[in-house]
Design an enzyme around this catalytic site. Structure first.
Site, mmCIF file in Angstrom:
data_model
loop_
_atom_site.group_PDB
_atom_site.id
_atom_site.type_symbol
_atom_site.label_atom_id
_atom_site.label_comp_id
_atom_site.label_asym_id
_atom_site.label_seq_id
_atom_site.Cartn_x
_atom_site.Cartn_y
_atom_site.Cartn_z
ATOM 1 N N CYS A 114 37.836 5.918 61.671
ATOM 2 C CA CYS A 114 37.272 6.257 60.224
ATOM 3 C C CYS A 114 35.956 7.284 59.259
ATOM 4 O O CYS A 114 36.536 8.336 60.209
ATOM 5 C CB CYS A 114 36.577 5.183 60.293
ATOM 6 S SG CYS A 114 36.786 3.646 60.301
ATOM 7 N N GLY A 135 41.795 8.175 59.266
ATOM 8 C CA GLY A 135 41.864 7.039 58.684
ATOM 9 C C GLY A 135 42.901 6.462 57.960
ATOM 10 O O GLY A 135 42.922 6.705 57.095
ATOM 11 N N ASN A 144 31.439 4.370 60.749
ATOM 12 C CA ASN A 144 32.176 5.549 62.003
ATOM 13 C C ASN A 144 31.926 5.355 63.095
ATOM 14 O O ASN A 144 30.408 5.700 63.925
ATOM 15 C CB ASN A 144 32.456 7.212 60.645
ATOM 16 C CG ASN A 144 32.777 7.904 61.579
ATOM 17 O OD1 ASN A 144 32.674 8.908 61.859
ATOM 18 N ND2 ASN A 144 34.000 6.983 62.871
ATOM 19 N N GLY A 145 32.905 4.852 64.221
ATOM 20 C CA GLY A 145 32.173 5.314 65.594
ATOM 21 C C GLY A 145 32.418 3.734 66.232
ATOM 22 O O GLY A 145 33.150 3.053 65.683
ATOM 23 N N CYS A 205 30.098 14.879 69.265
ATOM 24 C CA CYS A 205 31.431 14.757 69.663
ATOM 25 C C CYS A 205 32.784 15.835 70.004
ATOM 26 O O CYS A 205 33.057 16.559 69.064
ATOM 27 C CB CYS A 205 32.864 13.383 68.745
ATOM 28 S SG CYS A 205 34.681 13.730 69.662
ATOM 29 N N TYR A 219 40.619 18.017 67.722
ATOM 30 C CA TYR A 219 41.642 17.611 67.208
ATOM 31 C C TYR A 219 41.478 16.594 66.160
ATOM 32 O O TYR A 219 41.784 16.971 65.016
ATOM 33 C CB TYR A 219 41.814 16.219 67.640
ATOM 34 C CG TYR A 219 43.506 15.775 67.479
ATOM 35 C CD1 TYR A 219 44.636 16.431 67.235
ATOM 36 C CD2 TYR A 219 43.614 14.521 67.396
ATOM 37 C CE1 TYR A 219 46.244 15.471 66.873
ATOM 38 C CE2 TYR A 219 44.163 13.692 66.700
ATOM 39 C CZ TYR A 219 45.235 13.725 66.241
ATOM 40 O OH TYR A 219 46.505 13.263 65.654
ATOM 41 N N SER A 246 46.992 21.068 64.328
ATOM 42 C CA SER A 246 45.604 21.538 65.869
ATOM 43 C C SER A 246 45.401 22.710 66.397
ATOM 44 O O SER A 246 45.112 22.784 66.843
ATOM 45 C CB SER A 246 44.440 19.870 65.650
ATOM 46 O OG SER A 246 45.639 19.284 65.996
ATOM 47 N N ASP A 263 48.915 23.316 72.343
ATOM 48 C CA ASP A 263 48.872 22.516 71.845
ATOM 49 C C ASP A 263 46.804 21.818 71.904
ATOM 50 O O ASP A 263 46.462 23.074 73.299
ATOM 51 C CB ASP A 263 49.530 20.898 72.579
ATOM 52 C CG ASP A 263 49.803 20.266 71.842
ATOM 53 O OD1 ASP A 263 48.743 20.102 70.182
ATOM 54 O OD2 ASP A 263 50.432 19.060 71.939
ATOM 55 N N ASP A 264 46.730 20.923 71.198
ATOM 56 C CA ASP A 264 44.812 20.704 71.636
ATOM 57 C C ASP A 264 44.782 19.928 72.317
ATOM 58 O O ASP A 264 43.810 19.846 73.374
ATOM 59 C CB ASP A 264 44.754 19.950 70.342
ATOM 60 C CG ASP A 264 45.345 18.997 69.959
ATOM 61 O OD1 ASP A 264 44.721 17.961 70.342
ATOM 62 O OD2 ASP A 264 45.906 18.925 69.061
HETATM 63 S S1 SF4 Z 1 34.179 13.628 73.958
HETATM 64 FE FE1 SF4 Z 1 35.532 12.930 74.179
HETATM 65 S S2 SF4 Z 1 34.352 10.966 75.618
HETATM 66 FE FE2 SF4 Z 1 32.845 12.127 73.970
HETATM 67 S S3 SF4 Z 1 32.855 11.216 72.139
HETATM 68 FE FE3 SF4 Z 1 35.099 12.751 71.548
HETATM 69 S S4 SF4 Z 1 36.364 11.686 72.422
HETATM 70 FE FE4 SF4 Z 1 34.613 10.149 72.983
#
Ligand code: SF4
Length: 470
Positions: A8, A41, A115-116, A251, A257, A298, A360-361
């Site tokens: 999202c 999304g 989002n989450g 994250c 990506y 990406s 590639d990513d």
């Molecule tokens: S780094 Fe990896 S495990 Fe951590 S929130 Fe992002 S996708 Fe999920």
């Protein structure tokens, strides 16, 4: 494609212009911003606005352009708005889970976008149901909304209720809430998912990514801090800090990506991060090759970084078809496989007879990677040296992406040598974990890299089967 998908994007805007004299301009702004966030999304989209007297909304399944046409926007008049684009995996793909969620309670209308992914959503849902709560969706957003509404029974204000609920919520969440009087933004104490604040004159804007600010001519002001609650209304702007424990964990995959390259998240440019990852790869994993190409989108910035660091010429190796809609993407497996060739096609003259470095990513399930390597070979490449601009993806994510369980992650089961054979490359190398920090030099907060390390910032139910988030 077998990439992980984000769950999202959110957007909000608050005008000080006051009621009634702004028409549907903010709905149009929100529509444009959701366009800029569409990569986060494609399952559903929605917008809610208020003119101070009522909250109106429209939402539905599909891309932003499929859900809204200009006539429907004209009905969304008001001086405050929020919007949402949603990605869903198996669970709850129907329109009932589209956001904003809008409820009427205690004489107030409340709209929420999210989002989450909560790691304790199941437990909170059962607790609520045991006390008579009835859910109409299968998503975490309704769990959060329920918790906030129940707190509201005993608190002075909605923002106080949000602050008091935050310690109960475990996992990742960036939330926007719209009422007839204000917009409230909240980011979880770890800051898993991005959320930033912009300004356009006297108007306040919130967005998952700064690229959405650019889309509406707003300028970046700052990020919502992990654990921060911000309240914006025509009367002003207030910031509060949650008492929830903090350990910042943005994250890291946003830079690999998820995010658009023209976004800046917590100080770090996504484009520069990807470029630096390519440079690191070239230094640690050189290849005797004639040309460097990147898999769109990406992989492109990292391919450029690899080429400039290695001195091997960069070239555009693929043409990407940008006109593929949601229905096509979500068709049956055999159609998805055919769709790869329609989505990206190799520029044969670029690779024919050449030793190719292809960047590639990430490799998640690996099935698409194998097919792309094979397409490049079929187009006449003499050698294919695959370079991946993130560390091996070995552990599931529990924080808002559809990354599967470990059994579906080849990096958790096979050596790099075995994976090289599986994908049919002449060589394969990943960004090393110790180089990951060097790809985010400007990041102002800590990060999550649990999918690479297995070290989760919050306790999770290990090996839970993934793919059931919203
Ligand atoms: S780094 Fe990896 S495990 Fe951590 S929130 Fe992002 S996708 Fe999920």
């Amino acid at each position: 494609m077998d990439k992980p998908r984000e769950a999202c994007g959110v957007f909000g805007i608050v005008s000080e212009a006051g009621r009634g004299d702004i028409g549907y301009r903010l709905a149009v702004d929100t529509y444009h911003a959701l366009y800029a966030l569409q990569h986060r999304g494609q399952t559903s989209a929605g917008i809610a606005v208020t003119d101070g007297d009522t909250v109106r909304y429209k939402k539905g399944d599909g891309l932003v352009q499929e859900v809204f046409e200009s006539e429907s926007l004209k009905g969304l008049t008001g001086h405050m708005a929020i919007g949402h684009v949603r990605y869903a995996a198996q669970r709850g793909t129907s329109g009932v889970n589209a956001q904003p969620l809008v409820v009427e309670t205690l004489g107030e209308q409340i709209a929420l976008v999210f989002n989450g992914n909560l790691t304790n959503a199941g437990q909170l849902r059962i607790e609520t149901e045991n006390q008579g709560g009835i859910f109409q969706t299968t998503g975490d957003a309704e769990v959060i909304l329920y918790a906030i509404v129940r707190k509201l029974l005993n608190t002075r204000s909605l923002e106080t209720a949000v602050l008091e609920v935050m310690p109960m919520l475990k996992g990742a969440y960036s939330i926007l809430i719209l009422t007839k009087k204000k917009v409230i933004a909240a980011r979880d104490p770890h800051g898993f998912r991005p959320l930033c604040i912009g300004k356009r004159g006297s108007e306040t804007v919130f967005a998952s990514e700064s690229c959405a600010l650019d889309a509406v001519d707003a300028t970046f002001e700052r990020d919502v801090q992990p654990g921060e609650v911000v309240v914006a209304s025509p009367d002003g702007f207030m910031s509060y800090t949650s008492r929830a424990e903090k350990r910042c964990a943005l994250c890291a995959f946003e830079f690999v990506y998820f995010a658009r390259p023209d976004s800046v998240i917590d100080g770090q440019s996504v484009e520069i991060s990807r470029y630096l990852a390519g440079q690191c790869l070239a230094r640690r994993n050189p290849a005797d090759a004639d040309v460097v190409i990147g898999i769109p989108d990406s992989g492109l910035s990292s391919a450029l970084g690899y080429a400039q660091e290695s001195g091997i010429p960069y070239a555009i190796g693929f043409v990407k078809n940008r006109y593929i809609g949601r229905t096509f993407i979500q068709e049956a497996q055999w159609l998805r496989e055919r769709s790869l060739k329609i989505k990206i096609n190799v520029l044969a003259p670029v690779v024919k007879g050449k030793r190719v470095v292809m960047v590639d990513d990430s490799i998640v399930r690996g099935t698409t990677t194998e097919r792309v390597v094979s397409l490049v070979r079929e187009s006449g490449a003499a050698e294919v040296h695959l370079r991946i601009s993130s560390p091996p993806y070995m552990h599931p994510c529990y924080f808002g992406t559809d990354i599967p369980n470990r059994d579906q992650l080849p990096a958790s089961r096979y050596t790099v040598g075995e994976m090289t054979k599986m994908v049919g490359a002449d060589s394969l190398a990943f960004l090393s974990l110790k180089d990951l920090p060097d790809t985010m030099p400007d990041l102002r907060i800590g990060w999550c890299d649990a999918c690479f390390t297995g070290e989760y910032p919050v306790p999770v139910a290990m090996e839970k089967t993934k793919g059931d988030f919203l």
